[in-house]
Motif scaffolding. Sequence first.
Motif, PDB file in Angstrom:
ATOM      1  N   VAL A 122      -9.650   0.165   0.040  1.00 48.27           N
ATOM      2  CA  VAL A 122      -8.330   0.348   1.327  1.00 48.27           C
ATOM      3  C   VAL A 122      -8.917   1.337   1.454  1.00 48.27           C
ATOM      4  O   VAL A 122      -8.758   2.486   0.287  1.00 48.27           O
ATOM      5  CB  VAL A 122      -7.369  -0.193   1.244  1.00 48.27           C
ATOM      6  CG1 VAL A 122      -7.292   0.196   3.153  1.00 48.27           C
ATOM      7  CG2 VAL A 122      -7.202  -1.895   1.556  1.00 48.27           C
ATOM      8  N   GLU A 174      -7.305   3.150  -1.477  1.00 45.59           N
ATOM      9  CA  GLU A 174      -6.823   2.232  -2.712  1.00 45.59           C
ATOM     10  C   GLU A 174      -8.085   1.980  -3.334  1.00 45.59           C
ATOM     11  O   GLU A 174      -8.202   0.580  -2.766  1.00 45.59           O
ATOM     12  CB  GLU A 174      -6.189   1.450  -1.595  1.00 45.59           C
ATOM     13  CG  GLU A 174      -5.315   0.156  -2.506  1.00 45.59           C
ATOM     14  CD  GLU A 174      -4.165  -0.708  -1.976  1.00 45.59           C
ATOM     15  OE1 GLU A 174      -3.283  -0.106  -1.184  1.00 45.59           O
ATOM     16  OE2 GLU A 174      -4.397  -1.279  -2.209  1.00 45.59           O
ATOM     17  N   LEU A 175      -8.090   1.925  -4.952  1.00 46.24           N
ATOM     18  CA  LEU A 175      -9.080   1.524  -4.942  1.00 46.24           C
ATOM     19  C   LEU A 175      -8.363   0.649  -6.440  1.00 46.24           C
ATOM     20  O   LEU A 175      -7.601   1.226  -6.803  1.00 46.24           O
ATOM     21  CB  LEU A 175      -9.701   3.013  -5.798  1.00 46.24           C
ATOM     22  CG  LEU A 175     -10.442   4.286  -5.035  1.00 46.24           C
ATOM     23  CD1 LEU A 175     -10.311   5.042  -6.058  1.00 46.24           C
ATOM     24  CD2 LEU A 175     -11.645   3.346  -4.465  1.00 46.24           C
ATOM     25  N   PRO A 176      -8.932   0.039  -6.969  1.00 44.95           N
ATOM     26  CA  PRO A 176      -8.794  -1.306  -7.835  1.00 44.95           C
ATOM     27  C   PRO A 176      -8.548   0.488  -9.827  1.00 44.95           C
ATOM     28  O   PRO A 176      -9.329   0.622  -9.569  1.00 44.95           O
ATOM     29  CB  PRO A 176      -9.973  -1.908  -8.575  1.00 44.95           C
ATOM     30  CG  PRO A 176     -10.992  -1.903  -7.684  1.00 44.95           C
ATOM     31  CD  PRO A 176     -10.610  -0.545  -7.130  1.00 44.95           C
ATOM     32  N   ASP A 177      -7.842  -0.515 -10.483  1.00 51.23           N
ATOM     33  CA  ASP A 177      -7.528  -0.698 -11.511  1.00 51.23           C
ATOM     34  C   ASP A 177      -8.714  -0.248 -12.321  1.00 51.23           C
ATOM     35  O   ASP A 177      -9.159  -1.682 -12.607  1.00 51.23           O
ATOM     36  CB  ASP A 177      -6.248  -0.470 -12.587  1.00 51.23           C
ATOM     37  CG  ASP A 177      -5.051  -0.588 -11.544  1.00 51.23           C
ATOM     38  OD1 ASP A 177      -4.344  -1.446 -11.117  1.00 51.23           O
ATOM     39  OD2 ASP A 177      -5.119   0.981 -10.649  1.00 51.23           O
ATOM     40  N   ARG A 179       0.411  -1.048   0.846  1.00 52.69           N
ATOM     41  CA  ARG A 179       0.190  -0.058   0.099  1.00 52.69           C
ATOM     42  C   ARG A 179       0.739   1.417  -0.153  1.00 52.69           C
ATOM     43  O   ARG A 179       0.207   2.191  -0.603  1.00 52.69           O
ATOM     44  CB  ARG A 179      -0.944   0.199   1.185  1.00 52.69           C
ATOM     45  CG  ARG A 179      -2.088   1.309   1.614  1.00 52.69           C
ATOM     46  CD  ARG A 179      -3.069   1.426   2.545  1.00 52.69           C
ATOM     47  NE  ARG A 179      -3.048  -0.512   2.666  1.00 52.69           N
ATOM     48  CZ  ARG A 179      -3.515  -1.117   3.889  1.00 52.69           C
ATOM     49  NH1 ARG A 179      -2.987  -0.295   4.765  1.00 52.69           N
ATOM     50  NH2 ARG A 179      -3.651  -1.747   4.255  1.00 52.69           N
ATOM     51  N   ARG A 192       2.310   2.287  -3.615  1.00 49.99           N
ATOM     52  CA  ARG A 192       1.401   2.615  -4.474  1.00 49.99           C
ATOM     53  C   ARG A 192       0.911   3.868  -3.778  1.00 49.99           C
ATOM     54  O   ARG A 192       0.815   4.817  -5.084  1.00 49.99           O
ATOM     55  CB  ARG A 192      -0.181   1.982  -3.680  1.00 49.99           C
ATOM     56  CG  ARG A 192      -0.777   0.829  -4.690  1.00 49.99           C
ATOM     57  CD  ARG A 192      -2.283   0.512  -4.319  1.00 49.99           C
ATOM     58  NE  ARG A 192      -3.272   0.778  -5.414  1.00 49.99           N
ATOM     59  CZ  ARG A 192      -3.823   0.365  -6.524  1.00 49.99           C
ATOM     60  NH1 ARG A 192      -3.626  -0.559  -6.656  1.00 49.99           N
ATOM     61  NH2 ARG A 192      -4.481   1.132  -7.767  1.00 49.99           N
TER      62      ARG A 192
END
Lengths: 477, 126
Positions: free
Chosen positions: B59, B43-46, A217, A220
């Motif tokens: 998340v 946090e996101l999916p592509d 994370r 990212r």
Amino acid sequence: MQKHLIVIGAGPAGYVAALQAGAAGLRVSLIGGHDLGGTCLQRGCIPTKTLIASCEVLDKCRDASKFGLELQGTIAPDWPALRRRMESVVGTMTGGIDGLLEQRGITRIPGRARLLDTRRVALEDGSPLHGDAILICTGSVPAVPAAFPVDGQRVVTSDEALRWTSLPASLVIIGGGVIACEFAFIFQTLGVAVSVIEAEDRPLAGEDTAISTVIQREMRKRRIRFLPKALVEQMEVDDAGVRCYQNGQLLASAERALIAIGRRANTAGLDLDAAGLKPGRRGEIPVDRHLQTCVPGIYAAGDVNGRLMLAHAASAQAQLAVRHLLGERTDPIQDENVARVTFTRPEVASVGLSEQQALERGLEIRCGSFDFRALGKAHAGGELAGLVKVVAQADTGRLLGVHMVGAHCAEMIHEAAVIVNAQGSVEDICRTVHAHPTLSEGIYEAAESIFGVAPHKPDVRPSTQDTVHASYRRLSV
Amino acid sequence: MPVTEDYLFSQGHMWCRLMEDGDYLIGVSDHAQKSLGEIVYVELPDPESEIAQGEPLGVIESVKVVNDLIAPISGTVIEANDSLVDQPAVVNDSAYDAGWMLRIRLKSPEQLNNLLNHAQYLALVG
């Protein structure tokens, strides 16, 4: 008559062994002064930590307004100046080791050596040297598959990356372990666009999954592109850059590539055969728990024996080997109970078994975790990311492992390391009052959450009195 | 922005809303953003990845906690709200509008029957 110990290699294993043996009254010949301090000092731990310190300052300055500070002008990395700082620190430390060896009267022999038989080595000039015992500490080198054309410029290992004269605009890092991840965070902070290609399904696959999740994370957040379950099968290198392929599919392209898939034992040119030594499957020199090889009187400590590939393990093994050679009683090192630290940002530190490892061994365990952001110190310091995870034996509360990711974890792990190595329990953490406000309170909270009630952990369901008392495990040990 | 009748809610505190082109926008409820506190990272999916109703899709990190985002519907991610990368606190300011998270191509329309309307959701969270 004074016993003579020949030490081949002057890294964290070799020079520590020499200092210890010298202090114990042995005559010591240390071969290999050209690389004093070994990979750790010259090409690894110390230079990278020096860089990371600069990165921390850079990040803090970029966040200045968050801390109520007004930064006038801009701040930018100066790679040549960063390299000069690395060299300065390494120079100071090298001089320090030099001085210690001098003080203890260690004979220094430059160049390399090879084995002639079980008690003699040949020096670089060919002359033989006889010893009563030989300790091989020749360390390790980066592992590079033949398919990767390392040219020291466009395609490099960690050895060459630190010697770049300029930074690339973009970088592909092949590997997702400790070295790969540290470099990913370093170069991203310095303004490089970074991709990481890893064969496993997560970064730092040797750590507990909870740690990998946080690090992935954090990568990212910094726009470090992480490609899991990917294997570079072909690499194309030209003036346009580096392109990495798997099965004909382009995985990533960048200006340069850093290969960091692991290290292998360095036994080239040692002529192990001459002493009757046979390398193991990965080229390492096998040793027993006293660090002795199959040939009595020949020892191998540090990366060259393939056990732990950690500088502090190398030094600890070297000390153990010397004590065994002196006829002293030695307690073997429990490899899994040697603390491991990774200087990503946030830092990672662990000791003992991960949850997954404990389960694989068929142990009945209970785990507790605690997020640092529930602590006042984390907020005061502006460092929220991270957690502590504690793994304990279910019936006895014995501390099996502690896994941390967050600011300063590399320092904090030692509380857990002491307890794990003393075969202590979760209770030892819980009954110790941890100072406030510190991040170490997170260790206490995680431990308390296993069998008791962590005071600051959110979302804790209330239990009945019976449950709470029944679940406390008090050990008299 | 007031919640209109076309907002549907999941027990996992996410909403979804049908857009003119047939796709659905999804995000977290106002109740969720209030209890999470200041959002610091999402946090996101592509795009092109799949999400599944009831399964974690990403998340949400606030100053207080790190929580999974549980998908209210199944489908394909068409677009993620890029503005949340640099300004995640938009979710706090405008959970139902500017704080949208994903644009989804719905897979199974019957899943919408599992969702609650606003009144039912409010009753659930008290």
